[in-house]
Design a protein around this motif. Structure first.
Motif, short mmCIF file in Angstrom:
data_model
loop_
_atom_site.label_atom_id
_atom_site.label_comp_id
_atom_site.label_asym_id
_atom_site.label_seq_id
_atom_site.Cartn_x
_atom_site.Cartn_y
_atom_site.Cartn_z
N ARG A 220 48.59 -29.74 -29.62
CA ARG A 220 49.31 -30.83 -28.95
C ARG A 220 49.22 -30.69 -27.44
O ARG A 220 50.06 -31.20 -26.70
CB ARG A 220 50.77 -30.83 -29.42
CG ARG A 220 50.91 -31.10 -30.91
CD ARG A 220 52.35 -31.15 -31.33
NE ARG A 220 53.03 -29.90 -31.00
CZ ARG A 220 53.60 -29.10 -31.86
NH1 ARG A 220 53.59 -29.38 -33.12
NH2 ARG A 220 54.20 -28.00 -31.48
N ILE A 221 48.21 -30.01 -26.98
CA ILE A 221 48.06 -29.77 -25.55
C ILE A 221 48.02 -31.07 -24.77
O ILE A 221 48.61 -31.18 -23.69
CB ILE A 221 46.81 -28.90 -25.27
CG1 ILE A 221 47.03 -27.49 -25.84
CG2 ILE A 221 46.48 -28.85 -23.78
CD1 ILE A 221 45.80 -26.60 -25.85
N SER A 222 47.38 -32.10 -25.32
CA SER A 222 47.25 -33.37 -24.61
C SER A 222 48.58 -34.06 -24.38
O SER A 222 48.70 -34.90 -23.48
CB SER A 222 46.30 -34.31 -25.35
OG SER A 222 46.88 -34.74 -26.57
N ILE A 223 49.60 -33.71 -25.15
CA ILE A 223 50.91 -34.34 -24.95
C ILE A 223 51.98 -33.37 -24.48
O ILE A 223 53.03 -33.80 -24.02
CB ILE A 223 51.40 -35.09 -26.22
CG1 ILE A 223 51.57 -34.13 -27.40
CG2 ILE A 223 50.49 -36.24 -26.55
CD1 ILE A 223 52.24 -34.72 -28.61
N TYR B 15 51.56 -30.94 -22.08
CA TYR B 15 51.37 -30.50 -20.70
C TYR B 15 51.10 -31.70 -19.81
O TYR B 15 50.38 -32.62 -20.20
CB TYR B 15 50.22 -29.50 -20.61
CG TYR B 15 50.54 -28.20 -21.32
CD1 TYR B 15 51.17 -27.16 -20.64
CD2 TYR B 15 50.26 -28.03 -22.67
CE1 TYR B 15 51.49 -25.98 -21.30
CE2 TYR B 15 50.58 -26.86 -23.32
CZ TYR B 15 51.20 -25.84 -22.64
OH TYR B 15 51.53 -24.68 -23.28
N ALA B 16 51.65 -31.65 -18.60
CA ALA B 16 51.50 -32.77 -17.66
C ALA B 16 50.04 -33.07 -17.35
O ALA B 16 49.66 -34.23 -17.16
CB ALA B 16 52.27 -32.48 -16.37
N HIS B 17 49.20 -32.05 -17.33
CA HIS B 17 47.78 -32.27 -17.03
C HIS B 17 47.02 -32.82 -18.24
O HIS B 17 45.85 -33.16 -18.13
CB HIS B 17 47.12 -30.98 -16.52
CG HIS B 17 47.19 -29.85 -17.50
ND1 HIS B 17 46.36 -29.75 -18.59
CD2 HIS B 17 48.00 -28.76 -17.55
CE1 HIS B 17 46.65 -28.65 -19.27
NE2 HIS B 17 47.64 -28.03 -18.66
N ARG B 18 47.69 -32.89 -19.39
CA ARG B 18 47.16 -33.47 -20.62
C ARG B 18 45.91 -32.77 -21.15
O ARG B 18 45.11 -33.36 -21.86
CB ARG B 18 46.91 -34.96 -20.45
CG ARG B 18 48.17 -35.70 -20.09
CD ARG B 18 47.95 -37.16 -19.99
NE ARG B 18 49.15 -37.81 -19.47
CZ ARG B 18 49.42 -39.07 -19.63
NH1 ARG B 18 48.59 -39.84 -20.29
NH2 ARG B 18 50.51 -39.60 -19.11
N GLY B 19 45.73 -31.54 -20.76
CA GLY B 19 44.60 -30.77 -21.26
C GLY B 19 43.41 -30.71 -20.31
O GLY B 19 42.44 -30.03 -20.60
N THR B 20 43.50 -31.39 -19.18
CA THR B 20 42.37 -31.38 -18.25
C THR B 20 42.12 -29.98 -17.68
O THR B 20 40.98 -29.64 -17.38
CB THR B 20 42.55 -32.39 -17.12
OG1 THR B 20 43.76 -32.10 -16.42
CG2 THR B 20 42.58 -33.81 -17.66
N GLU B 21 43.16 -29.17 -17.55
CA GLU B 21 43.00 -27.80 -17.04
C GLU B 21 42.46 -26.86 -18.13
O GLU B 21 42.03 -25.75 -17.83
CB GLU B 21 44.34 -27.27 -16.52
CG GLU B 21 44.84 -28.00 -15.30
CD GLU B 21 46.20 -27.47 -14.82
OE1 GLU B 21 46.62 -26.38 -15.27
OE2 GLU B 21 46.82 -28.16 -14.00
N LEU C 170 34.98 -31.21 -33.77
CA LEU C 170 33.62 -31.38 -33.26
C LEU C 170 33.57 -31.69 -31.78
O LEU C 170 32.49 -31.70 -31.20
CB LEU C 170 32.91 -32.49 -34.04
CG LEU C 170 32.70 -32.24 -35.53
CD1 LEU C 170 32.10 -33.47 -36.19
CD2 LEU C 170 31.80 -31.03 -35.74
N HIS C 171 34.72 -32.00 -31.19
CA HIS C 171 34.76 -32.38 -29.78
C HIS C 171 35.98 -31.75 -29.12
O HIS C 171 36.97 -31.44 -29.78
CB HIS C 171 34.84 -33.90 -29.63
CG HIS C 171 33.64 -34.59 -30.19
ND1 HIS C 171 32.43 -34.62 -29.55
CD2 HIS C 171 33.46 -35.26 -31.35
CE1 HIS C 171 31.56 -35.28 -30.28
NE2 HIS C 171 32.16 -35.67 -31.39
N VAL C 172 35.91 -31.62 -27.80
CA VAL C 172 37.03 -31.09 -27.03
C VAL C 172 38.28 -31.93 -27.30
O VAL C 172 39.37 -31.40 -27.47
CB VAL C 172 36.69 -31.06 -25.52
CG1 VAL C 172 37.91 -30.78 -24.68
CG2 VAL C 172 35.60 -30.02 -25.25
N GLU C 173 38.11 -33.24 -27.36
CA GLU C 173 39.24 -34.12 -27.64
C GLU C 173 39.88 -33.80 -28.99
O GLU C 173 41.10 -33.85 -29.13
CB GLU C 173 38.78 -35.58 -27.61
CG GLU C 173 39.91 -36.56 -27.85
CD GLU C 173 39.46 -38.01 -27.78
OE1 GLU C 173 40.33 -38.87 -27.99
OE2 GLU C 173 38.27 -38.28 -27.54
#
Length: 166
Positions: A90-93, A95-101, A79-82
C-alpha cells in the motif's frame, strides 16, 4: 475458504519469538510480517535466508522491506513497479510521495527476476512516476472530465509487457 496465509496464523503468532530467534529477524518485524503474510512468512524468510540484506527497509517506505518487493514478483506475480507499489503493498497510498521515492529500488529488485535491462528499469520507474504525477494532477482539476483527462494522459506500462503472463 481461508485467505492465503490464514491457515495456522494464530499458532504462528504465538510462536513469533521462536521464529525471530530461528531466523535472526527482530520479533517486531516477524509480527509485522505475520500480520501481512500469515503462514506465508516462511516463504519470505526463505528469501531472507539466501540474502539477509533483503531485510533492509525500502527507501522512503520504512514500514516495508526489500524482501516484500521481491516476494511480490517471485510469489505473487507482480510484473511492474506499479503492481508492487499500488497492488501488492500500500506504499502508493500510505506515503505522501506515493511510492516515487521507492520506485527505483523496487525496479532494481524486480529486474533480475524478470530479466529487465537498465533501459527497462528506467522505463518502469519513469512510467510509475508519470502515473503518480498524472493522478496528482487529476486531483486538482476543477471537474471530473478534466480530472479524467489528466489521469489517462499518463503512459500505460502494461502495453510494453515483455513477459508472458499465461
Amino acid at each position: 475458504v481461508p485467505l492465503l496465509g490464514a491457515d495456522g496464523y494464530h499458532a504462528l503468532v504465538n510462536q513469533a519469538d521462536r521464529i525471530a530467534d530461528a531466523s535472526g529477524v527482530h520479533p517486531y518485524r516477524i509480527k509485522h510480517l505475520l500480520g501481512r503474510y500469515g503462514s506465508a512468512i516462511h516463504e519470505l524468510l526463505a528469501l531472507v535466508a539466501t540474502d539477509p540484506s533483503l531485510m533492509t527497509p525500502l527507501p522512503g517506505a520504512a514500514d516495508y522491506l526489500e524482501v516484500e518487493a521481491l516476494y511480490a514478483v517471485t510469489h505473487e506475480g507482480a510484473l511492474h513497479v506499479e503492481d508492487v507499489l499500488a497492488r501488492r503493498t500500500r506504499i502508493s497510498i500510505e506515503y505522501a510521495h506515493r511510492g516515487t521515492e521507492t520506485a527505483q529500488r523496487v525496479a532494481e529488485l524486480m529486474a533480475p527476476v524478470l530479466g529487465w535491462t537498465r533501459k527497462q528499469i528506467k522505463a518502469e520507474v519513469d512510467s510509475y512516476r508519470a502515473r503518480v504525477q498524472a493522478e496528482m494532477q487529476s486531483q486538482v482539476e476543477p471537474d471530473d472530465e478534466a480530472a479524467d483527462a489528466a489521469r489517462v494522459s499518463a503512459p500505460e506500462i502494461r502495453s510494453r509487457l515483455t513477459v508472458a503472463t499465461a
